[in-house]
Design a protein around this motif. Structure first.
Motif, short mmCIF file in Angstrom:
data_model
loop_
_atom_site.label_atom_id
_atom_site.label_comp_id
_atom_site.label_asym_id
_atom_site.label_seq_id
_atom_site.Cartn_x
_atom_site.Cartn_y
_atom_site.Cartn_z
N VAL A 1 0.84 -1.20 0.00
CA VAL A 1 0.00 0.00 0.00
C VAL A 1 0.87 1.25 0.00
CG1 VAL A 1 -1.70 1.28 1.35
CG2 VAL A 1 -1.81 -1.21 1.27
N VAL B 1 -3.32 4.06 -2.07
CA VAL B 1 -3.44 3.42 -3.38
C VAL B 1 -2.57 2.17 -3.43
CG1 VAL B 1 -4.02 5.48 -4.71
CG2 VAL B 1 -1.62 4.87 -4.33
N SER B 2 -2.89 1.34 -4.40
CA SER B 2 -2.23 0.05 -4.51
C SER B 2 -0.85 0.14 -5.13
CB SER B 2 -3.11 -0.87 -5.36
OG SER B 2 -2.62 -2.17 -5.31
N ILE C 1 -6.15 -0.01 -12.32
CA ILE C 1 -6.58 0.65 -11.09
C ILE C 1 -6.92 2.12 -11.38
CG2 ILE C 1 -5.78 1.45 -8.82
CD1 ILE C 1 -5.82 -1.39 -8.49
N GLN D 1 -10.35 4.12 -10.94
CA GLN D 1 -10.43 5.32 -10.09
C GLN D 1 -11.15 6.44 -10.84
OE1 GLN D 1 -6.24 5.75 -9.25
NE2 GLN D 1 -6.44 4.91 -7.18
N ASN E 1 -10.87 5.90 -4.55
CA ASN E 1 -9.47 5.46 -4.67
C ASN E 1 -9.31 3.94 -4.74
OD1 ASN E 1 -10.19 5.25 -1.94
ND2 ASN E 1 -8.07 5.43 -1.25
N GLU E 2 -10.23 3.21 -4.16
CA GLU E 2 -10.16 1.74 -4.20
C GLU E 2 -11.55 1.11 -4.03
OE1 GLU E 2 -9.05 -1.24 -4.47
OE2 GLU E 2 -6.97 -1.00 -5.10
N PHE F 1 -15.45 -1.28 -8.79
CA PHE F 1 -13.99 -1.15 -8.75
C PHE F 1 -13.35 -2.52 -8.76
CE2 PHE F 1 -9.81 0.02 -7.59
CZ PHE F 1 -9.68 1.39 -7.71
N ARG F 2 -12.75 -2.93 -9.86
CA ARG F 2 -12.12 -4.25 -10.00
C ARG F 2 -13.05 -5.34 -9.44
NH1 ARG F 2 -8.78 -5.39 -13.17
NH2 ARG F 2 -10.03 -3.92 -14.29
N VAL G 1 -5.06 -2.64 -0.48
CA VAL G 1 -5.66 -1.37 -0.04
C VAL G 1 -7.03 -1.60 0.59
CG1 VAL G 1 -6.45 0.90 -0.77
CG2 VAL G 1 -4.36 -0.04 -1.73
N VAL G 2 -7.82 -2.46 -0.03
CA VAL G 2 -9.14 -2.77 0.54
C VAL G 2 -8.97 -3.34 1.95
CG1 VAL G 2 -11.17 -4.26 0.33
CG2 VAL G 2 -10.31 -3.06 -1.67
#
Lengths: 321, 286
Positions: A315, B83-84, B97, B101, B107-108, B131-132, B139-140
């Motif tokens: 991250v 962010v990733s 990603i 966004q 952001n995620e 989102f994906r 990040v999640v």
């Protein structure tokens, strides 16, 4: 050797050749000692070359090797007085997970692990080491009991994954795994986890939350099998080999990603080549961990466990305009 | 034979269809995928994105959910800056990603923060399937773990809406470990008596289902939401048996004792508000 993996074929062939020559020498007047010595030194070099340069895919195959030692093999070597305990008290006894009480070098412990079968019949009984919810619930029951009696817990991880079946869903596969993750996080006794074969996704996680996580050199730990990843990413399960490379699933990858504590070296050619010696090296890590963990106060133990998992991830923080 | 199975998969994985499906609500008119009636987008938006005719629950984005559920102006967002990275160096991962966004404005795959529901303060985390596909990467996991920690520090409840296909493959085992990270955080919250409400929406599967989604003091779900551990096709291939139509729906889980309640969207705010109130009274006695 009954089961030969493709990448180790040259080694096995050479070893057979040497055996033949030795046989020939002992049965005839021709002395081949010199030739044998040459071949043996060549074998040594070849073994180092082959086993010292294993690709991730080679390791995947090694982790799935038919003769690879299972949880019960290690339990019998590493522990004494092992008494298996059965059943989750809600539904049944899932033989894809074994567990019970034992002694480790005199200290009472609880041992739990996935159990694969050794042959087809055994595999049917063990459901190929793929647990149902009752397996996870049995494991949790035994872990809670260990906590009550202040026994450290050692788990062995070796599964393709939790069983994807109708009954498993009906009985709450997700809930069973999720609950183990949370409850293991709060166990007030040391928990040491060793991946001995395949660490298949959530089904592996369900008994592998602890204070120490080790992997045998040729074991794997992954979010999805290489075959599954290939099917999803490139719509072709034949690209499993490529997936194994890019998914970072080997013990060295996980060490680099800081997910595991230590890689446990394997016997050259795989753990099955010398069960006794391999067990000794696993016992060494268990012993060392217990010495480090036995003295900790409960709060300290739990805080450290949280710190351990808290930092896992990739991250970055960016300041937004 | 194994090849056949994956050839079949190709048919299922037509991406264009999904885009179509998602594109439709952006226009003026919306066709209900369930009863096929056509509505003005505004009409169903007013109706909490449910079909006025058959009560089909359309996908609700995280910002929309927060807008409907929390008292106006009460939401304070957390960790928008995370962010990733690309730990497995997957080609184009970070580009994808960025694209999501831009598409979603978040952001995620999860939005976290705090706010009030009918005056009751709560921490909230809402996953966003746009989102994906709501997949859980580092990040999640990090945002959810931090939300749990903050709820713990502030001694406020946490409500978590899940919408996720599971762990995100492009981050490999790091995604998997987010299941553990969030569960360890929940154990700490649980131990200090924190109230955690899990509200599962369509879809909640794989690693998300097998971690925090199933760990609520109360486990709820929206009607018809797909919830389960393993994918339907994988199960069918494994057990060589056709599965019932309602398999892995919220109603199926409810029938098998896995959920406290199936709550239609129109009752979401009222029910959550009541639970928060009941728990506040409990706190007062303590």
């Amino acid at each position: 050797m009954k089961h030969v993996l493709p990448f180790e074929k040259p080694v096995v062939e050479l070893r057979q050749k040497i055996a033949e020559l030795k046989n020939f020498t002992s049965e005839s007047d021709v002395d081949l000692t010199e030739e044998i010595a040459t071949l043996e030194s060549r074998l040594e070099r070849l073994e180092q070359e082959v086993y010292g340069n294993m690709t991730p895919w080679d390791r995947v195959q090694m982790a799935r090797h038919a003769e690879r030692p299972t949880t019960l093999d290690y339990i019998n070597q590493i522990f004494t007085d092992f008494l298996e305990m059965h059943g989750d008290r809600y539904y049944g006894d899932d033989e894809a997970i074994v567990g019970g009480i034992a002694k480790f070098q005199g200290q009472p412990v609880t041992v739990i692990g996935h159990q694969r079968g050794k042959d087809t019949k055994d595999n049917l009984r063990r459901n190929f080491g793929m647990p149902h919810p009752e397996g996870y619930r049995k494991a949790l029951r035994l872990m809670k009991q260990a906590e009550k009696f202040n026994r450290p817990i050692i788990t062995f991880i070796d599964t393709k994954g939790a069983y994807p079946g109708k009954a498993a869903e009906e009985r709450g596969q997700s809930e069973a795994i999720a609950k183990n993750l949370r409850e293991m996080a709060g166990l007030t006794v040391p928990v040491i986890c060793v991946v001995i074969g395949e660490g298949g996704s959530g089904g592996a996680l369900g008994i592998s939350v602890g204070d120490r996580l080790y992997m045998l050199e040729n074991s794997t730990y992954s979010v999805i099998s290489p075959e599954g990843a290939a099917a999803l990413l490139w719509k072709d399960s034949n690209l499993a080999q490529k997936a194994a490379e890019s998914m970072k699933i080997t013990s060295y990858d996980l060490k680099e990603l800081e997910v595991i504590d230590e890689v446990i070296d394997e016997i050259q050619g795989g753990a099955h080549r010398d069960l006794e010696k391999q067990s000794e090296s696993i016992a060494y890590y268990i012993k060392r961990s217990l010495t480090e963990l036995n003295g900790l106060m409960t709060d300290e133990l739990l805080d450290k466990r949280w710190e351990k998992y808290k930092k896992i991830g990739a991250v970055t923080s960016v300041v937004q305009s | 034979m194994i090849k056949d199975i994956f050839n079949k998969k190709r048919k299922y994985a037509t991406i264009t269809k999904q885009e179509e499906h998602e594109d439709v609500p952006e226009g003026l008119m919306v066709k209900c995928p369930s009863c096929r009636k056509i509505y003005y987008r505004k009409e169903i938006e007013k109706n909490l994105l449910t079909c006025p005719n058959c009560d089909y629950h359309h996908q609700m984005s995280a910002p929309e959910r927060i807008g409907h559920l929390l008292d106006e102006g009460s939401f304070e967002e957390w960790d928008q800056d995370l962010v990733s990275e690309n730990p497995l160096q997957f080609p184009d991962y970070l580009k994808k990603i960025e694209k999501d966004q831009k598409k979603t404005g978040i952001n995620e795959g999860v939005v976290t923060g705090k706010g009030t529901i009918n005056g009751n303060l709560t921490a909230i985390a809402v996953m966003d399937a746009r989102f994906r596909m709501g997949s859980m990467g580092s990040v999640v996991g990090e945002k959810i773990a931090r939300a749990i920690e903050r709820a713990n520090e502030l001694q406020i409840p946490l409500i978590l809406f899940t919408a996720s296909g599971g762990a995100r493959m492009q981050e490999g085992v790091l995604s998997l470990m987010q299941m553990t990270k969030t569960s360890v955080a929940l154990e700490r919250f649980d131990r200090s008596g924190g109230l955690f409400i899990s509200y599962m929406t369509n879809p909640t599967t794989g690693g998300v289902s097998a971690s925090f989604a199933s760990l609520g003091d109360y486990n709820f779900a929206e009607p018809q939401a797909l919830i389960g551990f393993a994918g339907r096709r994988i199960i069918e291939q494994t057990i060589r048996e056709k599965l019932p139509d309602d398999f892995q729906t919220a109603e199926f889980l409810f029938k098998h004792g896995q959920l406290d309640r199936v709550i239609p969207r129109h009752e979401m705010k009222g029910t959550l508000s009541t639970i928060l109130e009941i728990h506040q009274i409990g706190d007062g006695i303590k």
